[in-house]
Design an enzyme around this catalytic site. Sequence first.
Site, PDB file in Angstrom:
ATOM      1  N   ASP A  32     -14.556  -0.244   9.178  1.00 11.82           N
ATOM      2  CA  ASP A  32     -14.976  -1.211   7.869  1.00 11.82           C
ATOM      3  C   ASP A  32     -15.422  -2.140   7.519  1.00 11.82           C
ATOM      4  OD1 ASP A  32     -13.714   0.569   4.691  1.00 11.82           O
ATOM      5  OD2 ASP A  32     -15.917  -0.429   4.935  1.00 11.82           O
ATOM      6  N   LYS A  39       1.157  -1.365   0.041  1.00 10.75           N
ATOM      7  CA  LYS A  39      -0.386   0.060  -0.035  1.00 10.75           C
ATOM      8  C   LYS A  39       1.103   1.260  -0.033  1.00 10.75           C
ATOM      9  CE  LYS A  39      -2.433   0.895   3.440  1.00 10.75           C
ATOM     10  NZ  LYS A  39      -3.876   0.669   4.232  1.00 10.75           N
TER      11      LYS A  39
END
Length: 803
Positions: free
Chosen positions: A614, A518
Site C-alpha cells: 500500500d 492502533k
Amino acid sequence: MAISKLLFLLLLFLPFLSADVVPSDIYLLSCGSSSNSSFFNRVFVGDSLKPAPGFLVAGRSVAVSNRNPPPDSTSLYHTARVFTRASSYKFNLKKNGTHLLRFHLSPFSALEFDLHSANFTISANGLLLSNISHVNDSVIKEFIVRIDANVLEIEFEPVSGLGFGFVNAIEVFSAPKELITDNGAKLVDSNGVREYYKLTSQVLETKYRINVGGSKLTPLNDSLWRTWVPDEPYLVIKSAAKLASTFQAPYYQASGATREDAPDIVYMTAQQMNKDITVLGAKFNLTWKFPLDSNGMKYLVRLHFCDIVSFALNQLYFNVYINGYPAYRDLDLSSLSSRLLTPFYFDFIVDSDGSGNIQISVGPSDLSSSLGYNAILNGAEIMEMVRPRGMFSETEKKKRNSWVIVGPIVGGFVGLCLVFAAILALVCKRRKKPTPRRAESAGWTSVQAYAGGSSDSKLSRGSTLASFGPNGYHNLKIPFTEIQSATNDFDESLIIGSGGFGMVYKGVLRDNINVAVKRGVPGSRQGLPEFHTEIAILSKIRHHHLVSLVGYCEEQSEMILVYEYIEKGPLKKQLYGSVVSPLSWKQRLEICIGAARGLHYLHTGFAQGIIHRDIKSTNILLDESFVAKVADFGLSRSGPRLDETHVSTGVKGSFGYLDPEYFRRQQLTDKSDVYSFGVVLYEVLCARPAVDPLLDREQVNLAEWALHWQRKGMLEKIIDPHLVGKINPSSLKKYGETAEKCLADYGIDRPTMGDVLWNLEYVLQLQIELPIEPSEPVDVNESNFPTSTATHPSDLRRHSDEG
Ligand SMILES: *[C@@H]1O[C@H](CO)[C@@H](O)[C@H](O)[C@H]1NC(C)=O
Ligand SMILES: *[C@@H]1O[C@H](CO)[C@@H](O)[C@H](O)[C@H]1NC(C)=O
Ligand SMILES: *[C@@H]1O[C@H](CO)[C@@H](O)[C@H](O)[C@H]1NC(C)=O
Ligand SMILES: *[C@@H]1O[C@H](CO)[C@@H](O)[C@H](O)[C@H]1NC(C)=O
Ligand SMILES: *[C@@H]1O[C@H](CO)[C@@H](O)[C@H](O)[C@H]1NC(C)=O
Ligand SMILES: *[C@@H]1O[C@H](CO)[C@@H](O)[C@H](O)[C@H]1NC(C)=O
Ligand SMILES: *[C@@H]1O[C@H](CO)[C@@H](O)[C@H](O)[C@H]1NC(C)=O
C-alpha cells in the site's frame, strides 16, 4: 466543489451511461431485405436496399422472404439471403482487436428453399467459424474474434454443390477493450490451476450466457446487446438453491468487472445456498450442469460474482469448482475490493467432462464460520474455443481501445464517475463501523491511517523503543492501563485514522513519548493469529526509513499496536496540502531516496522479504527534519519463498497506485510496490494526487497522464509550478525515466527497489553537479561521486557498496 460532487452522484446513477459508449466499428445488416428492420430498437440496414449499401460482394445469392411469417415474429426474421455458391460480405474496419460477430439464423420455408435443410460453413477472413446444418429453430450464433485487418470478409459457403447456406441478419461490432484480455485466465484441470495467456488470439463461440438467479435479459438490457437466460433449467438440485437479489446498483471498481462485462442486473441477482432445507451449518455445493454437444473442445468459462448476500466484509468465503476440480478456493469477494456489492468476473479454461458437460459448483469454504456458510453465483458464460484453421493474424499486438466515446464531455464523465464511485466507496468504507477481519492468511489489519498530524512534542528516538532481548518481542508488551491513560481512555478527539480493523489514536506515553495507537475492535479475537504475525514481523523491522513499532498490548480481549508518532505527517500534505513553503527539488529527492531505502530494506533485508502492498504518499511520513519513513504495514505480507515467484492473494491497495498486473493476476510480487512507488515519484514531481476526479478525463489518473508527457519527452510541461526552472534538465530526464520504468506494464520489466534507489541517487547527483538553484551552491569537489557526465549507475552502485 459541492455542485460537481452532486453532478457526479447524479451521473453515477444514470443507468444508461454505458449505452453512450458506442463501438467504433458497428454494422447491422438485415439480409435479403429491401428495407430496414428494427430489432430491439436497433436499425438493421437492408442488404438489398436501393442504392445497394455495398456490403455484399462476390458470389451467387438470392433474397428470400417468408410468405407466412408467424404472428408477432420480428420482421428481421421474415427475410433471408440464401447462398448457392460461396459468397461474402465485406466490412471496412476502423479498429483492430476483438470484435463480436453475430449471425441470426431463423429458418423458414420459401418457395425454392427450405432453410431448415441448409448445410454450409461461415468463415471470417479465411478462418472457419462454424459448420452449420439442420437449423431447426431460431438461433443467434455469436463469435468473439480478434481481427487485426482493415477489412473483414465474412464468407458463406455451401458444403456441397447442391447445398446452400443462409442468414437472416448479421451484426459486426468492435468489443470494449477489456472484454477479453490475455491476462488473468486460469486453466483448470486434473493438474491443478495454471495461468493461461493467449485468450485474445482464440476464436470464441458463445454457448451459454446465464443470468443466475434472475430473469431473461434481452439486448435492450445489455450495452453489448447480449441475451442472458435464467439458470433454473441447469441447476442439478433446484431445491438446494435460493434466489438472492438486491435493489442497490453495484459499485464498479477498478479492480473488478466493468458495466460492459455484464449488465448491472446480472450482478444484482444470484443464487445462494438454500439453508432452509438442511440443518444449520451443513455444507453442500450448488451445481449447474451445461450440456455441450462436442467432445474434446476447450471452453472459456466466465463466472460473474457480486457479493449481494453479506452484511459485512469478510463474511462470505466459498470455493468454486469446475467439472469437480477446484478452480478458486476461499474466494472472499469483499477482500478483492474492500467493498460489498462490487462486481467481479473470473475466467477459467476447461475441457468438457467425459460426457460432454460442463459442471460449475460453488460451496462454502472451511474459512467461513458454520453460521456463515454460503456460496453464490451471479452469472455464467460458456464459450467454446473454436479451433482456428486457415490464415489468421496471430501477431501479438498490444490491445487497442476499440471504443470511441460519444462526445468527450460525456466520456469524461463516464471516466470520472467510475473514479468517483471508487472514491466514494473508499470514503464510505472509512465512515463505516469498524468490521473485524476474519482470518486471511496474513495481515491483521487494513488500516488507512497514518501516524501523523501536527504536534509540538518530539520523539526522542530510541528512548522507549524497546530493544530485543532473548525473549523475542515480549518486552514490547505495554499494559492496557498505560495505553488507556496515554489516549485519555481512547478519547474520540484523539482519533487520527481508522481502518477495517478499528481506530488509530494519538497518544502520549508516560515518558512523554508521542505514539500512534492502533486498536482492534475489542473482544473480536478472530484476527488473533494475524495480530501475532504482525507483531512478529514488525518487531523485526528496525530501519531509519520505516516507522517503528513501539509496543503492543494483548489483554482484556484487546489487540493494540503502538507505533512511533511522526511529526510532520504524510508526504502528501507537504506536497499539495496547505503547506507554508513548498519542498525544494533536492528535499523531494532526499525524501524519495529515503522511502526507497526503507522499501528496499523491506524487500531484501528481512528473512524472506516483505511486500508493503500500500505504497502511497499518505503512507510515507516525514519527521521533523523531513526524513521519510514508510508507514502502515497493515496490508504488508511476507513475500514469496525462494521457490515461488509470487504470492497469490486478494487484491488490496489504494486506487491510483495499484499495479495493473497485480489486479489482473492477483499475484503479489515486490514489483507491485515498485509500481506504486513509480506513481509516488510522479506525484512528488507534479504535486498532484494520483487520482484527481475533478480534472479532465485524460488527466484524472496521474500515472497515465505523466507517462503520456514522459513519452513525448515533455515531462517539464506538467511539473509542480514551484519547481519550474529549478530542476537540472538531465536530473529531470533521469528521474522521469526512472519513474517510467517503475510503471512498466509487467513486473518483470520493472527495476528492483535497489535499482530505483541507485537511480534516484544518480538523479540527486546530477542535480548537485549541475546546479540550477542558485540558493544551493555546491562544491563539486566535495561530492563523493565522479564528476564526469559519463557516470553510470553501476559506478554509483559500486561506490555505495563501498560506503
Ligand atoms: C436505413 O437505415 C440507414 C441507417 O440507419 C439509413 O441511413 C437509411 O436512410 C435507411 N434507409 C431506409 C430506406 O429507411
Ligand atoms: C467443419 O467440418 C469440417 C469437415 O467436415 C471439419 O474438418 C471441421 O473441423 C469442422 N469445423 C467446425 C468448426 O466444426
Ligand atoms: C452436409 O454436407 C456434408 C458434406 O456433403 C454431409 O456429410 C452432411 O451429411 C450434410 N448434412 C446435412 C444435414 O445434409
Ligand atoms: C434438427 O432436427 C433434426 C431432425 O429432427 C435432428 O437430427 C437435428 O439434430 C436437429 N438439429 C438441431 C441443431 O437440434
Ligand atoms: C490492423 O492490423 C493490420 C495487420 O496487422 C494492419 O495492416 C493495419 O494497419 C492495422 N489497422 C489499424 C487501424 O491499426
Ligand atoms: C430490460 O429492458 C426492458 C426495456 O427497457 C425493461 O422493460 C425491462 O424491465 C428490463 N429488464 C430488466 C430485468 O431490467
Ligand atoms: C463440492 O464439490 C467438490 C467438487 O466436486 C467436492 O470436492 C466437494 O467435496 C464438494 N463439497 C461439498 C460440501 O459437498
